[in-house]
Enzyme design. Structure first.
Site, mmCIF file in Angstrom:
data_model
loop_
_atom_site.group_PDB
_atom_site.id
_atom_site.type_symbol
_atom_site.label_atom_id
_atom_site.label_comp_id
_atom_site.label_asym_id
_atom_site.label_seq_id
_atom_site.Cartn_x
_atom_site.Cartn_y
_atom_site.Cartn_z
ATOM 1 N N ARG A 211 -50.005 -25.860 -49.892
ATOM 2 C CA ARG A 211 -49.967 -26.820 -51.005
ATOM 3 C C ARG A 211 -51.204 -26.634 -51.874
ATOM 4 O O ARG A 211 -51.143 -26.716 -53.101
ATOM 5 C CB ARG A 211 -49.857 -28.255 -50.470
ATOM 6 C CG ARG A 211 -48.431 -28.618 -50.047
ATOM 7 C CD ARG A 211 -48.288 -30.085 -49.691
ATOM 8 N NE ARG A 211 -48.873 -30.386 -48.400
ATOM 9 C CZ ARG A 211 -48.197 -30.447 -47.251
ATOM 10 N NH1 ARG A 211 -46.891 -30.240 -47.232
ATOM 11 N NH2 ARG A 211 -48.807 -30.723 -46.126
ATOM 12 N N PHE A 227 -36.212 -28.416 -51.679
ATOM 13 C CA PHE A 227 -36.445 -28.945 -50.322
ATOM 14 C C PHE A 227 -37.799 -29.676 -50.313
ATOM 15 O O PHE A 227 -38.692 -29.381 -49.531
ATOM 16 C CB PHE A 227 -36.442 -27.831 -49.261
ATOM 17 C CG PHE A 227 -35.230 -26.942 -49.289
ATOM 18 C CD1 PHE A 227 -34.052 -27.357 -48.698
ATOM 19 C CD2 PHE A 227 -35.271 -25.691 -49.902
ATOM 20 C CE1 PHE A 227 -32.915 -26.536 -48.703
ATOM 21 C CE2 PHE A 227 -34.149 -24.871 -49.925
ATOM 22 C CZ PHE A 227 -32.979 -25.282 -49.323
ATOM 23 N N ASP A 249 -34.092 -32.676 -53.065
ATOM 24 C CA ASP A 249 -33.900 -32.818 -51.622
ATOM 25 C C ASP A 249 -32.572 -33.538 -51.399
ATOM 26 O O ASP A 249 -32.114 -34.293 -52.259
ATOM 27 C CB ASP A 249 -35.049 -33.604 -50.973
ATOM 28 C CG ASP A 249 -35.184 -33.295 -49.481
ATOM 29 O OD1 ASP A 249 -36.071 -32.491 -49.118
ATOM 30 O OD2 ASP A 249 -34.407 -33.856 -48.682
ATOM 31 N N SER A 250 -31.997 -33.316 -50.228
ATOM 32 C CA SER A 250 -30.728 -33.985 -49.922
ATOM 33 C C SER A 250 -30.953 -35.358 -49.298
ATOM 34 O O SER A 250 -29.999 -36.123 -49.133
ATOM 35 C CB SER A 250 -29.904 -33.116 -48.963
ATOM 36 O OG SER A 250 -30.663 -32.820 -47.813
ATOM 37 N N ASP A 299 -38.990 -24.358 -49.629
ATOM 38 C CA ASP A 299 -39.445 -24.624 -48.258
ATOM 39 C C ASP A 299 -38.306 -25.249 -47.454
ATOM 40 O O ASP A 299 -38.339 -26.431 -47.124
ATOM 41 C CB ASP A 299 -40.669 -25.547 -48.299
ATOM 42 C CG ASP A 299 -41.258 -25.792 -46.918
ATOM 43 O OD1 ASP A 299 -41.006 -24.973 -46.005
ATOM 44 O OD2 ASP A 299 -41.963 -26.807 -46.747
ATOM 45 N N CYS A 339 -39.551 -21.405 -41.780
ATOM 46 C CA CYS A 339 -40.194 -21.989 -40.599
ATOM 47 C C CYS A 339 -39.328 -21.754 -39.361
ATOM 48 O O CYS A 339 -39.445 -22.451 -38.363
ATOM 49 C CB CYS A 339 -40.466 -23.474 -40.810
ATOM 50 S SG CYS A 339 -38.973 -24.432 -41.082
HETATM 51 N N1 SAH Z 1 -41.894 -28.871 -48.430
HETATM 52 C C1 SAH Z 1 -41.828 -30.139 -47.732
HETATM 53 C C2 SAH Z 1 -41.126 -30.034 -46.400
HETATM 54 C C3 SAH Z 1 -39.688 -29.549 -46.473
HETATM 55 S S1 SAH Z 1 -38.756 -29.882 -45.038
HETATM 56 C C4 SAH Z 1 -43.242 -30.719 -47.615
HETATM 57 O O1 SAH Z 1 -44.210 -30.043 -48.019
HETATM 58 O O2 SAH Z 1 -43.374 -31.851 -47.155
HETATM 59 C C5 SAH Z 1 -37.140 -29.464 -45.522
HETATM 60 C C6 SAH Z 1 -36.429 -30.482 -46.388
HETATM 61 O O3 SAH Z 1 -35.171 -29.934 -46.764
HETATM 62 C C7 SAH Z 1 -36.119 -31.819 -45.745
HETATM 63 O O4 SAH Z 1 -36.692 -32.832 -46.520
HETATM 64 C C8 SAH Z 1 -34.570 -31.937 -45.783
HETATM 65 O O5 SAH Z 1 -34.148 -33.250 -46.112
HETATM 66 C C9 SAH Z 1 -34.228 -30.996 -46.880
HETATM 67 N N2 SAH Z 1 -32.905 -30.341 -46.852
HETATM 68 C C10 SAH Z 1 -32.270 -29.785 -45.801
HETATM 69 N N3 SAH Z 1 -31.135 -29.173 -46.214
HETATM 70 C C11 SAH Z 1 -31.033 -29.368 -47.547
HETATM 71 C C12 SAH Z 1 -30.112 -28.950 -48.560
HETATM 72 N N4 SAH Z 1 -29.050 -28.192 -48.265
HETATM 73 N N5 SAH Z 1 -30.346 -29.317 -49.838
HETATM 74 C C13 SAH Z 1 -31.426 -30.070 -50.141
HETATM 75 N N6 SAH Z 1 -32.350 -30.453 -49.242
HETATM 76 C C14 SAH Z 1 -32.171 -30.109 -47.962
#
Ligand code: SAH
Length: 395
Positions: A211, A227, A249-250, A299, A339
């Site tokens: 970040r 994400f 995000d979903s 991510d 990850c």
């Molecule tokens: N980058 C973030 C962490 C990401 S974790 C940080 O720095 O805090 C991954 C995220 O992807 C989660 O919040 C989850 O809700 C979301 N996610 C999972 N599948 C998804 C999809 N198909 N579309 C959108 N978001 C999704």
């Protein structure tokens, strides 16, 4: 208490233990002598009887035992307390006026298999993910209070991997009382953490350094954060003077907290847009709408927990990277992550290369990323190296 049970390895199956790898798989076990309970300490012996380690027994798991010590020791409250003390002390330099959160205990790589502890200000969130860790819950909670001075320890042992250990999900307050909202600062940015219901322990602390890197590259940029969870990379980009950040995000809960987080940092300028949706579809929609960005962060969640999931996961990673690259302006940057334990750094690079080829994007790696230093990778435990990232510039 000295272990009464002995776990005897099959002939020739002592090699990884002699290399100090902390896991003993069921297939390596010849027999168990005695009747150890789940989580009990057993003495691990090679087939010829030589003592190799003391380990926590987990009768239901493919990982039949996890090593506490390769040296003669008594695994008791003092022993585990010392491990916790050392892990906490190793993070002292990572907590300062700009940072009040970090991972305190990172499982196997801190000599505490199955134990995760994250600090958010005065609150510590504990995850116990293996039978041995679970058996020492009270001792570990006491040690965390003693060595951090935390006002509260919350347990979030509700990860799915517990089922593989025959353990039920458990969460709640273990020590002190929880005062919500729980907040902390990372790089001077304030975040609220839903420690009882958020993902993992509530925040993805492993991305701290990344970040920061995005923050340093964000000046003037139109940023897309796919994400986004509770907005970490988005807020970092805005702190780095991005002109705008579109975050997808979903999870509606994650986005609601992301908005709260932005409101907690009134000094951040630039426009922020939060979009609930499926990234796979939304990237295509953005492209169809003619949108383009200077900096894209990808991510995604763990598509491949183990190598067995790699082929399907590879297709998902390729798809999002392909569309992200299509949305990137020439000269723009993509910060892309995996990850997944089941995807090696080498494979991840090949996937991104394939995505660039199909996107007809001429791109180059200008940086490599991993988890921050509070997520160490024991050299004897390469499985700990789960987070890999590439910083890619489109020419
Ligand atoms: N980058 C973030 C962490 C990401 S974790 C940080 O720095 O805090 C991954 C995220 O992807 C989660 O919040 C989850 O809700 C979301 N996610 C999972 N599948 C998804 C999809 N198909 N579309 C959108 N978001 C999704």
């Amino acid at each position: 208490m000295a272990p009464v049970a002995v776990l005897r390895l099959a002939p020739g199956r002592d090699r990884s233990l002699r290399h100090r790898h902390p896991w003993i798989f069921s297939g390596a076990v010849a027999r168990v002598e005695g009747a150890p309970a789940a989580g009990a300490t057993v003495e691990v012996r090679a087939h010829d009887g030589s003592v190799l380690a003391l380990a926590a027994y987990s009768p239901r798991s493919q990982i039949r035992a996890r090593v506490w010590s390769f040296e003669p020791a008594t695994v008791d409250a003092a022993f585990l307390g010392e491990r916790v003390r050392r892990a906490v002390a190793a993070r002292a330099a990572m907590l300062d006026a700009r940072h009040s959160g970090c991972r305190l205990v990172h499982g196997e790589s801190d000599g505490l298999p199955g134990v995760i502890a994250d600090r958010y200000g005065d609150t510590v969130v504990l995850q116990l993910l293996a039978a041995g860790a679970d058996a020492w819950r009270e001792v570990i909670a006491d040690a965390l209070v003693a060595h951090t001075g935390a006002a509260c320890v919350v347990e979030r042992s509700d990860a799915e991997v517990r089922a593989l250990e025959g353990l039920d999900p458990r969460s709640g307050v273990l020590r002190g009382s929880l005062r919500e909202p729980v907040t902390f600062v990372e790089d001077g940015i304030a975040y609220e953490v839903d420690v009882l219901h958020g993902q993992k322990t509530g925040f993805y602390l492993d991305q701290r350094d990344n970040r920061r890197l995005v923050r340093e590259r964000a000046r003037g940029a139109e940023v897309l954060n796919a994400f986004c969870y509770t907005g970490g990379f988005s807020l970092a980009a805005l702190a780095g003077r991005a002109s705008s950040a579109l975050s997808i995000d979903s999870s509606a809960e994650a986005l609601a907290l992301a908005r709260t987080n932005l409101a907690r940092n009134p000094a951040l300028s630039g426009s922020a847009h939060w979009q609930e949706g499926d990234v796979f579809a939304e990237l295509r929609n953005l492209r169809a709408a003619g949108r383009a960005f200077d900096l894209v962060v990808l991510d995604p969640p763990k598509f491949a927990p183990t190598a067995k999931h790699a082929p399907k996961a590879a297709r998902a990673y390729k798809d999002v990277n392909l569309w992200a690259l299509k949305l990137l302006r020439p000269g723009g940057l993509l910060a892309t992550f995996s990850c997944s334990g089941g995807i090696t750094a080498d494979l991840f690079q090949k996937i991104v290369a394939g995505a660039a080829l199909d996107a007809k994007a001429d791109a180059a790696i200008v940086g490599r990323m991993s988890a921050s230093a509070d997520h160490p990778v024991a050299l004897a435990f390469p499985e700990g190296d789960y987070l890999k990232g590439l910083l890619v510039r489109r020419r």
